[in-house]
Every structure is written in structure tokens, then in C-alpha cells.
Enzyme design. Structure first.
Site, PDB file in Angstrom:
ATOM      1  N   GLY A  71      40.935  38.194  47.315  1.00 10.59           N
ATOM      2  CA  GLY A  71      41.635  39.258  48.015  1.00 10.59           C
ATOM      3  C   GLY A  71      42.319  38.803  49.289  1.00 10.59           C
ATOM      4  N   ASN A  72      43.557  39.282  49.497  1.00 15.52           N
ATOM      5  CA  ASN A  72      44.353  39.020  50.710  1.00 15.52           C
ATOM      6  C   ASN A  72      44.901  37.600  50.793  1.00 15.52           C
ATOM      7  OD1 ASN A  72      43.480  41.591  51.353  1.00 15.52           O
ATOM      8  ND2 ASN A  72      42.119  40.951  53.004  1.00 15.52           N
ATOM      9  N   GLU A 119      47.540  37.576  42.297  1.00 14.44           N
ATOM     10  CA  GLU A 119      48.965  37.825  42.509  1.00 14.44           C
ATOM     11  C   GLU A 119      49.628  36.732  43.338  1.00 14.44           C
ATOM     12  OE1 GLU A 119      50.181  41.615  43.837  1.00 14.44           O
ATOM     13  OE2 GLU A 119      49.785  42.561  41.901  1.00 14.44           O
ATOM     14  N   CYS A 170      37.665  45.120  36.649  1.00 16.18           N
ATOM     15  CA  CYS A 170      38.912  45.743  36.227  1.00 16.18           C
ATOM     16  C   CYS A 170      38.914  47.235  36.561  1.00 16.18           C
ATOM     17  CB  CYS A 170      39.139  45.552  34.732  1.00 16.18           C
ATOM     18  SG  CYS A 170      40.695  46.272  34.142  1.00 16.18           S
TER      19      CYS A 170
END
Length: 547
Positions: A252-253, A276, A151
Site C-alpha cells: 500500500g502507498n 498498481e 480481494c
């Protein structure tokens, strides 16, 4: 020590329904026998990977899901029972359950015995004893306990956890090792990289030596967050994978479904974790366990209103409560493409006002703040009405733009000039990507404007009780608290900023809209000196709108 790049086609099915683990497994034995070799993983997300959303993601192909991050210090606080209950509801028996305990069927598409399994519960901590105490409370209700070492938010810096522990390797070792030694289930760790690949590799090796049985490597450094998020380094992740003997998940990505296999091929990792990506499209993983199957665009990127409607439906089939902030957070993300269309701004405003009552916090009366079973009927019905209305508008627009199906949806896909990424028709679920700021943008902004812009977007106070003129130094201290919001007078367009504190339980990390109650009401005023702002006496207000 690494294994070859896995194929999504090798993905296994759901776990068995036997609850107690007969023996404590480690590394690849645990990964294969208990977790059933998951490749498609939903990340731990504060106030976002709650039970209802975990169930939604499982329906669309997720094979392993993490709980939101839980603060171990607060979870062990016997005087803070509400936090413990909201963070992980053991009493209802639904979180971490193998079968649906509700009277209504949860889903016909989830395999029997995998209602909320496999499940990893994540904690943040800096006290090994408190961490162990917290983990002991949940070890019978999950398959592993994960430690948050990634975090990057300011709240983690103030609380000294997450990525702000990454320079204290001795403490991290003790946090992992105490769980490895004393729990009946494995401990895992999720961490961010260092700039230097070699240091990142040594860091990962230390985590493995401490007892972590799975490592999740987020390929960004601590400073990569918000508008400075940028791209994750798969090169770092690959180096970690090649240097340890335990399974490694890459994070990630991952924006589109074809990014999943690309990441597995590039890193050689055992699974891919998305945060996300699945927030904006819960169907990100659908069909990926059988890549030979060709699926239409409306299956891989379903209409946003159908995803939102299903999420709301799942909420009402469980007794575990979900706060209004989490529900609105999900709806704003899923519906974002449609709500961004000017003709739907009225629905965006309506959604922002859901659960907000004059003079009180989000939800007003207690029965309206959370949803579980029949509670919160009023505001949930308003959410359903909004979703149904945007569905009607989207179907109308889709019919018009596709000429009632004569024009293929693929012909409506555009490419963003700056990012080069695909932009789908706005009624379909799709990722949200932030444009990277230009070089030295932050430095130029500081020279141009010495005062940080903060505005409360919500109900206006009927009067101003007290106005104080304060200088820059006072503003710097004030903006660190959610109870001292500073407004620069020379700004015409501003947006809500929420400085997170531990008192804001379940914060999403970039603003959750929950900071209602006693906060400062900022009022515009004409001030000659640009370094002076106006702060109004603290009042009780309700904050609304998308963050």
C-alpha cells in the site's frame, strides 16, 4: 519478535537452479534460504501478473513475484480444463521454471536460473479440501502457495472469498492449516486490515498460528477500493510486524521508488509489495537493490514506449499463452500518460479496437485471441505498430520540450495541486493516482440520480429487437449481471462498466474489457420519469475501448 527495518542494500541475488526443496523450511529460514530475502515484490494481480509481465518486472529489479489469483473451485473442476490451463500452464513448463525453455533468449539482464523463480502461486477459496487439491497441482512448480484474504471486489462477495472471509476466522484457520499440514512447500497469506489496530493484530496472530509462514498486510480496509481507495495505513502494518514472528510484507502507498525505503523504515517490514505501482511503471524497483547508485530519471521512469515494446517482445519468446485482454490491459496502463494527450487519442482508439471483430468476442478467431509463440500475430503486430507510433510522437515532443536536451527533464516535472504528487513528462512511465471523492459524495449522488449509469462502449447494434421500460427495483437486480446493462436516459457522458462474474475468467477487478458475447445492448431513449430506463433485448456485441 520484530526485526530492525531492513535496508534495500542487503538484497540478495537470484535463487539456485536446484528444483526440489530438500526440506520444508518455515518463517525466516524459508524467507532467507529459498526466497533469498526479497525486499521488492510484485503483487498477485488478476489477469495482470501473468508470465510475460512477471518476466518484465524481474528484468527491472523485482525479486519475488506472485501469480494472478486463481479460483481453487474452478481450478479443480475437471470439466473446465480451459480455465486450469489459462490460470497456470503446467504443460508448457515455463511457469515456475528456473531456466528459459524457449529457443530465444528471454533476457540477458535476469540472472541465470531465475526465469520465473522465486514464485508464489495465489489461490482464493472457501473450501479447504478444494484448496488443498488445487495447491497439490502446483506445489512442484512454485516456492509457496498464498491464500487471498484481501480481494474486496463484488465478485469476491458473491463467491465468498477474499476479504469477505475475514469475519470467519475458523474457516480461514482451516484453509491455512490444511495447506500447512499437507504441502511440501510453505503457505502464506495476504490480507486486509480492520479499522481497529488491535483486532488487526489478533487477526494476524491467528493467521500465524494457522501456519502462514509469511504475511502480506495490505493496509486498507475492505471498503477502500475504486474511487474510495484512499491511503493505506502503515501504522496498522507496523503493529502487525511487531506482533508476529514470521516475515511480513507491506502493501500500500507505493507509487514512486523512494516510497519503498520510506515504507520499510516506517513499518519495519521485511519487504514491500506493489500492485498498481508496477502496473504503471514496471521499472519501479530498478536499481533499488543498490540505493547508493544514482540513476537518471529515464532509467527509473523509462519512456513508456520502450517498456511497452519490451513487454510485447517477451510475449513472443514464450509458448505460454497470454490473452488479448491482459495484453491490452498492460498497454493501456503503461502508455496511459501518452494516450491521455489529446494528440494521441487516435492511438487510444486504435488500441481499444485491437482484437475486436464484428459479431464475435475479443480476438474473433481462436488463433487471434492469445499470444504464445507465433499465435496471435495479427493483433500483436497492430499493438507493436501502435507502440512504435506513440514512440515516434513522444520522441518528437520530448525533443521539442527539452530543446533537444538543453532543458533537463527534471525542470519539466510538475506538482499536482490536489494530491501534491509529482507529475512527470507524459512520455515517461509514472504512477496513476485517483483523486479521493469529496465527503458524502456517494450519498449526494444517490439523492441526485436514482439510476446507476451504465453504457456499452462498442459497436452499435444494427437494429433494436425489443425495448422494455423497467423500474428502479428491476434495475437494481439487472445491474448485478454483465448480461443486463442499464442506461439512464438523462446522461450525456457515460463510461463502460463491467459487473464481474465468475464466467469472466481472469478479470482485473475494475473492468477488463472481456465481457463480449451475449450481453445487453443499452440504447438511449427519452423517458419522462427519471426512475425509468431502457433495456434492449440481449444481443451479441463486441466491446472495445479502455476501461
Amino acid at each position: 519478535m520484530s526485526t530492525s527495518s531492513p535496508s534495500l542494500a542487503s538484497t540478495s541475488t537470484s535463487p539456485s537452479t536446484s528444483t526440489p526443496h530438500p526440506r520444508k523450511l518455515s518463517g525466516y529460514d524459508f524467507y532467507r534460504e529459498i526466497l533469498k530475502s526479497p525486499k521488492l515484490i510484485v503483487a498477485p494481480m488478476v489477469d495482470q501478473s501473468e508470465l510475460a509481465y512477471r518476466r518484465l518486472c524481474r528484468e527491472y529489479g523485482a525479486e519475488l513475484v506472485y501469480t494472478p489469483m486463481i479460483n481453487a473451485k474452478m481450478f479443480t473442476d475437471a470439466t473446465n480444463k480451459s480455465y486450469r490451463h489459462n490460470a497456470f500452464d503446467i504443460v508448457s513448463g515455463e511457469e515456475g521454471a528456473y531456466t528459459d525453455l524457449s529457443t530465444s533468449a528471454a533476457s540477458s539482464t535476469i540472472a541465470e536460473g531465475s526465469y520465473d523463480r522465486p514464485l508464489v502461486v495465489q489461490f482464493c477459496a472457501n473450501d479447504p479440501e478444494k484448496l488443498l487439491q488445487s495447491a497439490k497441482m502446483v506445489e512442484e512448480h512454485c516456492d509457496a502457495v498464498d491464500i487471498n484474504l484481501g480481494c474486496p471486489q463484488d465478485i469476491a462477495k458473491r463467491g465468498r472469498y477474499g476479504s469477505f472471509l475475514q469475519d470467519d476466522w475458523d474457516l480461514i484457520y482451516r484453509l491455512i492449516n490444511i495447506l500447512h499440514t499437507n504441502l511440501s512447500i510453505p503457505v502464506t497469506a495476504k490480507f486486509r486490515i480492520f479499522d481497529d489496530v488491535e483486532k488487526t493484530v489478533e487477526y494476524a496472530k491467528m493467521l500465524e498460528r494457522a501456519g502462514a509462514q509469511i504475511l502480506t498486510c495490505h493496509g486498507r480496509i475492505r471498503e477502500q477500493r475504486g474511487v474510495n481507495t484512499g491511503l493505506a495505513s502503515w501504522r496498522h502494518i507496523k503493529a502487525v510486524k511487531e506482533s508476529v514472528s514470521v516475515p511480513v510484507f507491506a502493501n500500500g502507498n507505493i507509487l514512486f521508488r523512494d516510497d519503498v525505503q520510506r515504507c520499510l523504515d516506517a513499518t519495519g517490514c521485511d519487504g514491500v509489495m506493489s500492485a498498481e505501482g508496477v502496473l504503471y511503471n514496471p521499472a519501479l524497483f530498478v536499481g533499488l537493490n543498490d540505493p547508493s547508485t544514482s540513476l537518471p530519471l529515464t532509467t527509473t521512469n523509462p519512456p513508456i514506449h520502450t517498456l511497452a515494446a519490451r513487454y510485447l517482445e517477451l510475449l513472443t519468446t514464450q509458448t505460454t499463452k497470454t490473452p488479448v485482454s491482459a495484453v491490452k490491459g498492460h498497454l493501456f496502463k503503461i502508455l496511459r500518460p501518452g494516450l491521455s494527450v489529446k494528440g494521441n487519442w487516435d492511438l487510444r482508439d486504435r488500441l481499444g479496437k485491437v482484437g475486436v471483430k464484428s459479431g464475435g468476442g475479443a480476438g474473433g478467431a481462436a488463433e487471434d485471441r492469445e499470444i504464445g509463440g507465433v499465435r496471435g500475430v495479427k493483433w500483436v503486430k497492430e499493438c507493436v505498430d501502435i507502440v512504435e507510433e506513440i514512440g515516434r510522437r513522444n520522441e518528437r515532443d520530448a525533443a521539442e520540450l527539452t530543446q533537444n536536451g538543453a532543458v533537463p527533464l527534471e525542470d519539466l516535472i510538475k506538482v499536482d495541486e490536489k494530491s501534491g504528487l509529482r507529475v512527470l513528462p507524459y512520455w515517461l512511465a509514472q504512477p496513476y493516482f485517483r483523486a479521493a471523492p469529496p465527503p458524502n459524495a456517494n450519498a449526494n449522488e444517490k439523492k441526485k440520480k436514482k439510476v446507476q449509469v451504465v453504457v456499452v462502449k462498442g459497436r452499435e447494434a444494427p437494429d433494436v429487437m425489443e425495448v422494455n421500460r423497467v423500474g428502479v427495483n428491476e434495475q437494481v437486480r439487472a445491474k448485478r449481471s454483465i448480461e443486463d446493462l442499464v442506461l439512464a436516459s438523462d446522461v450525456e457522458e457515460a463510461r463502460l462498466k463491467h459487473e464481474h462474474e465468475e464466467r469472466c475468467e481472469g478479470c482485473t477487478g475494475e473492468g477488463c474489457g472481456k465481457n463480449s458475447g451475449r450481453v445487453a445492448v443499452a440504447a438511449a431513449a427519452v423517458v419522462d420519469d427519471a426512475e425509468v430506463a431502457v433495456v434492449v433485448k440481449r444481443r451479441r456485441v463486441s466491446i472495445e475501448g479502455e476501461v
